[in-house]
Structures are given as structure tokens and as C-alpha cells.
Design a protein around this motif. Structure first.
Motif, PDB file in Angstrom:
ATOM      1  N   LYS A   1      15.205 -72.991  39.832  1.00  0.00           N
ATOM      2  CA  LYS A   1      14.378 -73.276  41.002  1.00  0.00           C
ATOM      3  C   LYS A   1      14.605 -74.708  41.479  1.00  0.00           C
ATOM      4  O   LYS A   1      14.784 -75.641  40.687  1.00  0.00           O
ATOM      5  CB  LYS A   1      12.906 -73.015  40.714  1.00  0.00           C
ATOM      6  CG  LYS A   1      12.262 -73.910  39.668  1.00  0.00           C
ATOM      7  CD  LYS A   1      10.791 -73.530  39.502  1.00  0.00           C
ATOM      8  CE  LYS A   1      10.092 -74.447  38.504  1.00  0.00           C
ATOM      9  NZ  LYS A   1       8.661 -74.088  38.342  1.00  0.00           N
TER      10      LYS A   1
ATOM     11  N   ASP B   1      16.326 -72.618  46.440  1.00  0.00           N
ATOM     12  CA  ASP B   1      15.053 -72.638  47.152  1.00  0.00           C
ATOM     13  C   ASP B   1      14.537 -71.204  47.194  1.00  0.00           C
ATOM     14  O   ASP B   1      15.188 -70.308  47.732  1.00  0.00           O
ATOM     15  CB  ASP B   1      15.266 -73.168  48.566  1.00  0.00           C
ATOM     16  CG  ASP B   1      13.964 -73.269  49.353  1.00  0.00           C
ATOM     17  OD1 ASP B   1      12.934 -72.759  48.876  1.00  0.00           O
ATOM     18  OD2 ASP B   1      13.987 -73.852  50.446  1.00  0.00           O
ATOM     19  N   ARG B   2      13.360 -70.971  46.633  1.00  0.00           N
ATOM     20  CA  ARG B   2      12.854 -69.607  46.486  1.00  0.00           C
ATOM     21  C   ARG B   2      11.955 -69.156  47.631  1.00  0.00           C
ATOM     22  O   ARG B   2      11.346 -68.102  47.556  1.00  0.00           O
ATOM     23  CB  ARG B   2      12.094 -69.481  45.164  1.00  0.00           C
ATOM     24  CG  ARG B   2      12.940 -69.782  43.946  1.00  0.00           C
ATOM     25  CD  ARG B   2      12.136 -69.629  42.677  1.00  0.00           C
ATOM     26  NE  ARG B   2      11.029 -70.571  42.625  1.00  0.00           N
ATOM     27  CZ  ARG B   2      10.109 -70.602  41.654  1.00  0.00           C
ATOM     28  NH1 ARG B   2      10.170 -69.728  40.677  1.00  0.00           N
ATOM     29  NH2 ARG B   2       9.146 -71.493  41.665  1.00  0.00           N
TER      30      ARG B   2
ATOM     31  N   THR C   1      10.276 -65.684  38.419  1.00  0.00           N
ATOM     32  CA  THR C   1       9.473 -66.799  37.926  1.00  0.00           C
ATOM     33  C   THR C   1       9.036 -66.486  36.502  1.00  0.00           C
ATOM     34  O   THR C   1       9.186 -65.351  36.033  1.00  0.00           O
ATOM     35  CB  THR C   1       8.237 -67.018  38.830  1.00  0.00           C
ATOM     36  OG1 THR C   1       7.546 -68.211  38.437  1.00  0.00           O
ATOM     37  CG2 THR C   1       7.270 -65.836  38.732  1.00  0.00           C
TER      38      THR C   1
END
Length: 241
Positions: free
Chosen positions: A63, A90-91, A121
């Protein structure tokens, strides 16, 4: 160069000494050629324990927050992850997802191992959550096998929010490679991507023996936090509470 210094001199031996990881099924990881290692994600320690036990170098999509933190700590963290060969992702938003897929395909195109956590995550409660389809897109576009991996005991060693991990043994278990060549050319079919992703998650579930939740982890966590905030407003703590 720094990757191998970390793996064999600075960090790897220390991790092996502290956590005494038991490795199962390591022979399932291809000795050469591109492949995806898809694992559950229970702890910050996962980023370091899996590379420490693999014979080959592996690159993770990490991340972006690990690379953009403020102050000296943020710069040191960014240097560490960059030096270890990890790629910032970039999520947020659909374009971010496409960028992550491009980066992952670049790694696979060089015949290397790509590490990915399909849940997107860390699990906030130790359960296994629904996988995102990016792993399926990359597997089908690159035409590579997916090796499921289960990290067992890392949640207890270092759950979210705990900076210093507890010293305890962990298990790292690899399963048989999954071959999705039967879906070649179908990476734009949503139903196929969902089926492939679910097959990967089931393989991880079989290895980890976690409780499975058919929801995305980030959504479940946000809803749980919202309920906690609402309960706090409805039932505020008293000075003695």
C-alpha cells in the motif's frame, strides 16, 4: 542488493530465530519462472516472514501509505520498502486498481514471483474475507500459476495496531499451484474473474482453516467501526466506566 542483505544478513536470520517458522509445502513454489503467491493477510509481519522463507526473491504490491508517511519515520519506512523491492500501490479508485495490475504484470513479465493479498488489506479480526478480482486478472493475462499460501499464527503474534510483535512460533503453508489456463483470453469476463478469485480464496481457506466471511474486509471493518462509534454516542462512558 539490499533485498538479499535483508534476507540473509539483517532481518531474515532474526525472524527465523524469533518466530521459528514451520514451513510446509515449499516445494509447491516454482523454482523458476513467473508465478503469483496469493496469501491471507493477518499481520504487518507477513510482509517479511514470507520472503524470509522463500528461496526466490518475491515482490509485493504494498500500500502506498508505507511510502508516503511524514517525518523521519516515514522516510525510513519508504526507504526500507523501496530497497526491499516492494511496489507502492494507491488503493483508492478504479484507476488505482488498473495501475496495480499494470505493476504486477510488469513483475510477472520479467519471470519473477509476485506476492499479493487478494483480500486487499489486513484482516482486522483474524477471519478470511472475500478476495478482490485483481489477482485473477493478473493470473489470466500473464498466464501464470497461482500458489496459495496461508500464514498461521501471525495474527496472534502481531495483530493490527500492535507495534512490537509477540515472540511465538508461526506456520507458513504453501499449497499446490492453481492452473487457470482453461480460462485463457477470458480476463474481461466478470463471472470468470469471480470464479477464479473464489477458487483461489477457497484454496487459501483450506490451508489456513480460518473462518470465512463472504464480504470485503475493508467494508466489514468500516461498518464495524461505524457501529462502535454509534454505540459510543448512544452509551457514552461515565468517568467510572
Amino acid at each position: 542488493m539490499f533485498y538479499y542483505l535483508l534476507k540473509y544478513v539483517l532481518l531474515g536470520p532474526l525472524l527465523r530465530l524469533l518466530f521459528r517458522p514451520r514451513i510446509e509445502g515449499l516445494h509447491h513454489v516454482p523454482s523458476s519462472g513467473a508465478a503469483i503467491i496469493a496469501g491471507n493477510h493477518l499481520s504487518f509481519s507477513d510482509h517479511f516472514l514470507m520472503p524470509a522463507v522463500l528461496k526466490r526473491r518475491i515482490t509485493f504490491l504494498a500500500k502506498a501509505e508505507y511510502f508516503t508517511g511524514p517525518g523521519l519515520k516515514g522516510r525510513l519506512t519508504a526507504f526500507f520498502f523501496h530497497s526491499a523491492g516492494q511496489i507502492p500501490v494507491d488503493r483508492s479508485g478504479k484507476e488505482a486498481g488498473r495501475a496495480a495490475i499494470r505493476e504486477g504484470l510488469g513483475v510477472l513479465g520479467k519471470g519473477e514471483l509476485l506476492g499479493i493479498y487478494p483480500e486487499g488489506t489486513r484482516s482486522h479480526d483474524g477471519r478470511l474475507y472475500k478476495g478482490k478480482v485483481g489477482v485473477a486478472v493478473m493470473a489470466l493475462k500473464a498466464g501464470v500459476p497461482v500458489v496459495p499460501c496461508a500464514m498461521i499464527g501471525t495474527f496472534e503474534a502481531q495483530p493490527p495496531g500492535k507495534v512490537v510483535p509477540r515472540i511465538r512460533p508461526v506456520v507458513i503453508r504453501f499449497g499446490e499451484p492453481l492452473d487457470f489456463s482453461r480460462y485463457a483470453g477470458m480476463e474481461n469476463e466478470k463471472t470468470v474473474l469471480r470464479a477464479v478469485t473464489d477458487e483461489i480464496m477457497y484454496a487459501i481457506l483450506t490451508l489456513s482453516e480460518q473462518e470465512y466471511v463472504d464480504r470485503y474486509a475493508a467494508v466489514a471493518k468500516a461498518e464495524e467501526e461505524a457501529r462502535g462509534a454509534e454505540d459510543g454516542r448512544r452509551f457514552p462512558r461515565t468517568p467510572l466506566g
